[in-house]
Design an enzyme around this catalytic site. Sequence first.
Site, PDB file in Angstrom:
ATOM      1  N   GLY A 247     -32.312  14.527 -26.356  1.00  0.00           N
ATOM      2  CA  GLY A 247     -33.344  15.464 -25.779  1.00  0.00           C
ATOM      3  C   GLY A 247     -33.345  16.647 -26.029  1.00  0.00           C
ATOM      4  O   GLY A 247     -33.834  17.806 -26.886  1.00  0.00           O
TER       5      GLY A 247
ATOM      6  N   GLU B 219     -29.783  22.337 -24.169  1.00  0.00           N
ATOM      7  CA  GLU B 219     -30.868  21.404 -22.984  1.00  0.00           C
ATOM      8  C   GLU B 219     -32.004  21.699 -23.400  1.00  0.00           C
ATOM      9  O   GLU B 219     -32.970  22.695 -23.486  1.00  0.00           O
ATOM     10  CB  GLU B 219     -30.849  21.626 -21.705  1.00  0.00           C
ATOM     11  CG  GLU B 219     -29.798  21.415 -20.627  1.00  0.00           C
ATOM     12  CD  GLU B 219     -29.690  19.512 -20.736  1.00  0.00           C
ATOM     13  OE1 GLU B 219     -30.903  19.027 -21.159  1.00  0.00           O
ATOM     14  OE2 GLU B 219     -28.915  19.190 -19.648  1.00  0.00           O
ATOM     15  N   ASP B 220     -32.665  20.643 -23.401  1.00  0.00           N
ATOM     16  CA  ASP B 220     -34.408  20.138 -23.721  1.00  0.00           C
ATOM     17  C   ASP B 220     -35.467  20.817 -22.386  1.00  0.00           C
ATOM     18  O   ASP B 220     -35.478  21.843 -22.196  1.00  0.00           O
ATOM     19  CB  ASP B 220     -34.380  19.006 -23.817  1.00  0.00           C
ATOM     20  CG  ASP B 220     -34.051  17.750 -22.912  1.00  0.00           C
ATOM     21  OD1 ASP B 220     -33.770  18.182 -22.113  1.00  0.00           O
ATOM     22  OD2 ASP B 220     -34.455  16.876 -23.031  1.00  0.00           O
TER      23      ASP B 220
ATOM     24  N   ASP C 181     -34.837  19.687 -14.968  1.00  0.00           N
ATOM     25  CA  ASP C 181     -35.745  18.969 -14.075  1.00  0.00           C
ATOM     26  C   ASP C 181     -35.485  19.117 -12.542  1.00  0.00           C
ATOM     27  O   ASP C 181     -35.587  20.753 -11.889  1.00  0.00           O
ATOM     28  CB  ASP C 181     -35.982  18.327 -14.841  1.00  0.00           C
ATOM     29  CG  ASP C 181     -37.039  17.405 -13.729  1.00  0.00           C
ATOM     30  OD1 ASP C 181     -38.257  17.927 -13.153  1.00  0.00           O
ATOM     31  OD2 ASP C 181     -37.483  15.570 -13.929  1.00  0.00           O
TER      32      ASP C 181
ATOM     33  N   LYS D 144     -38.259  23.537 -15.107  1.00  0.00           N
ATOM     34  CA  LYS D 144     -39.823  22.793 -14.433  1.00  0.00           C
ATOM     35  C   LYS D 144     -39.292  23.226 -12.608  1.00  0.00           C
ATOM     36  O   LYS D 144     -38.495  22.244 -12.315  1.00  0.00           O
ATOM     37  CB  LYS D 144     -39.577  21.078 -14.999  1.00  0.00           C
ATOM     38  CG  LYS D 144     -41.156  20.463 -14.929  1.00  0.00           C
ATOM     39  CD  LYS D 144     -41.111  19.125 -14.127  1.00  0.00           C
ATOM     40  CE  LYS D 144     -41.230  18.598 -16.295  1.00  0.00           C
ATOM     41  NZ  LYS D 144     -41.285  16.644 -15.493  1.00  0.00           N
TER      42      LYS D 144
ATOM     43  N   PHE E 239     -45.046  16.247 -16.499  1.00  0.00           N
ATOM     44  CA  PHE E 239     -43.990  14.963 -17.560  1.00  0.00           C
ATOM     45  C   PHE E 239     -44.442  15.304 -18.953  1.00  0.00           C
ATOM     46  O   PHE E 239     -45.413  15.016 -19.426  1.00  0.00           O
ATOM     47  CB  PHE E 239     -44.112  12.970 -17.044  1.00  0.00           C
ATOM     48  CG  PHE E 239     -42.904  12.949 -17.592  1.00  0.00           C
ATOM     49  CD1 PHE E 239     -41.465  12.839 -17.114  1.00  0.00           C
ATOM     50  CD2 PHE E 239     -43.089  12.315 -18.887  1.00  0.00           C
ATOM     51  CE1 PHE E 239     -40.709  12.360 -17.588  1.00  0.00           C
ATOM     52  CE2 PHE E 239     -41.907  11.175 -19.490  1.00  0.00           C
ATOM     53  CZ  PHE E 239     -41.002  11.315 -19.118  1.00  0.00           C
TER      54      PHE E 239
ATOM     55  N   ARG F  71     -40.364  10.984 -29.455  1.00  0.00           N
ATOM     56  CA  ARG F  71     -38.979  12.186 -29.700  1.00  0.00           C
ATOM     57  C   ARG F  71     -39.342  13.466 -30.510  1.00  0.00           C
ATOM     58  O   ARG F  71     -39.331  14.541 -30.878  1.00  0.00           O
ATOM     59  CB  ARG F  71     -37.505  12.129 -30.100  1.00  0.00           C
ATOM     60  CG  ARG F  71     -37.121  11.579 -28.221  1.00  0.00           C
ATOM     61  CD  ARG F  71     -35.620  11.301 -28.462  1.00  0.00           C
ATOM     62  NE  ARG F  71     -35.380  10.418 -27.742  1.00  0.00           N
ATOM     63  CZ  ARG F  71     -34.706  10.934 -26.228  1.00  0.00           C
ATOM     64  NH1 ARG F  71     -34.970  12.150 -25.924  1.00  0.00           N
ATOM     65  NH2 ARG F  71     -34.155   9.897 -25.528  1.00  0.00           N
TER      66      ARG F  71
HETATM   67  P1  IMP Z   1     -32.373  16.765 -14.410  1.00  0.00           P
HETATM   68  O1  IMP Z   1     -31.136  16.083 -13.893  1.00  0.00           O
HETATM   69  O2  IMP Z   1     -33.896  16.267 -13.164  1.00  0.00           O
HETATM   70  O3  IMP Z   1     -32.627  18.089 -13.827  1.00  0.00           O
HETATM   71  O4  IMP Z   1     -33.048  16.161 -15.389  1.00  0.00           O
HETATM   72  C1  IMP Z   1     -32.779  16.191 -16.887  1.00  0.00           C
HETATM   73  C2  IMP Z   1     -33.385  15.246 -17.788  1.00  0.00           C
HETATM   74  O5  IMP Z   1     -34.517  14.374 -17.553  1.00  0.00           O
HETATM   75  C3  IMP Z   1     -33.214  16.165 -19.066  1.00  0.00           C
HETATM   76  O6  IMP Z   1     -32.505  16.639 -19.806  1.00  0.00           O
HETATM   77  C4  IMP Z   1     -34.761  15.260 -19.915  1.00  0.00           C
HETATM   78  O7  IMP Z   1     -33.845  14.427 -20.638  1.00  0.00           O
HETATM   79  C5  IMP Z   1     -35.152  14.097 -18.722  1.00  0.00           C
HETATM   80  N1  IMP Z   1     -36.269  14.983 -17.960  1.00  0.00           N
HETATM   81  C6  IMP Z   1     -36.542  15.945 -17.033  1.00  0.00           C
HETATM   82  N2  IMP Z   1     -37.970  16.289 -16.710  1.00  0.00           N
HETATM   83  C7  IMP Z   1     -38.600  15.368 -18.005  1.00  0.00           C
HETATM   84  C8  IMP Z   1     -39.986  15.307 -19.315  1.00  0.00           C
HETATM   85  O8  IMP Z   1     -40.605  15.748 -18.237  1.00  0.00           O
HETATM   86  N3  IMP Z   1     -40.321  14.760 -19.868  1.00  0.00           N
HETATM   87  C9  IMP Z   1     -38.878  14.279 -20.258  1.00  0.00           C
HETATM   88  N4  IMP Z   1     -37.884  13.650 -20.169  1.00  0.00           N
HETATM   89  C10 IMP Z   1     -37.903  14.442 -18.823  1.00  0.00           C
HETATM   90 MG    MG Z   2     -32.039  15.683 -21.960  1.00  0.00          MG
END
Ligand code: IMP
Ligand code: MG
Length: 180
Positions: free
Chosen positions: A43, A98-99, A102, A130, A151, A164
């Site tokens: 991402g 990072e993208d 979450d 987020k 999302f 992507r």
């Molecule tokens: P976390 O571990 O929950 O913080 O998730 C981080 C990863 O989940 C990111 O690097 C994304 O790859 C994926 N992710 C989280 N939210 C989204 C979203 O809204 N769209 C697409 N990918 C997401």
């Molecule tokens: Mg990612």
Amino acid sequence: MENDVDEVLITDDRIREKTAELGRKLTEDYRGKNPLLICVLKGGLMFLADLMREIQIPVEIDFMAVSSYGDATESSGVVRILMDLDRNIRGRHILIVEDIIDTGRTLTYIMENLHTRGPASVKVCTLLNKPARRILDIPIDYVGFEIPDRFVIGYGLDYREIYRNLPFVGVLRPELYSRE
Ligand code: IMP
Ligand code: MG
């Protein structure tokens, strides 16, 4: 593909402006430090590519791939390294690119893992944040945009590996996915 988008959340123009602004800030903050930008695949790819062109000091890049998702839209809490860095990071100033942050699980795991390798510093630059879904609290040093609990896809972000390559960040039409 664009027909699958419910709403454009962040246009490519706004991404470009923000990336330039972050690049200027990083240029000042990291002057003289020869930072290593670590891109979290897949991402973070587009953001890294655009961000690094806005940084006016020497930088190095490396890549890391982790898996954090049990299914397409919900974090499983289990993080695994799929591909590790090429180089030793001891004594280096690290900037994780990072993208999106979450729940924070992926980033927490990466931070803890990198800290065991003796870097001089570890900071984080994320395009999207987020905060509504945060489970693990972690300091984020540079944020592009705070977004609501939707999302999102595009500009590197996927739904089941698709979308992507959209140049903007958008919300997928809800009927096309389920948060099972
Ligand atoms: P976390 O571990 O929950 O913080 O998730 C981080 C990863 O989940 C990111 O690097 C994304 O790859 C994926 N992710 C989280 N939210 C989204 C979203 O809204 N769209 C697409 N990918 C997401
Ligand atoms: Mg990612």
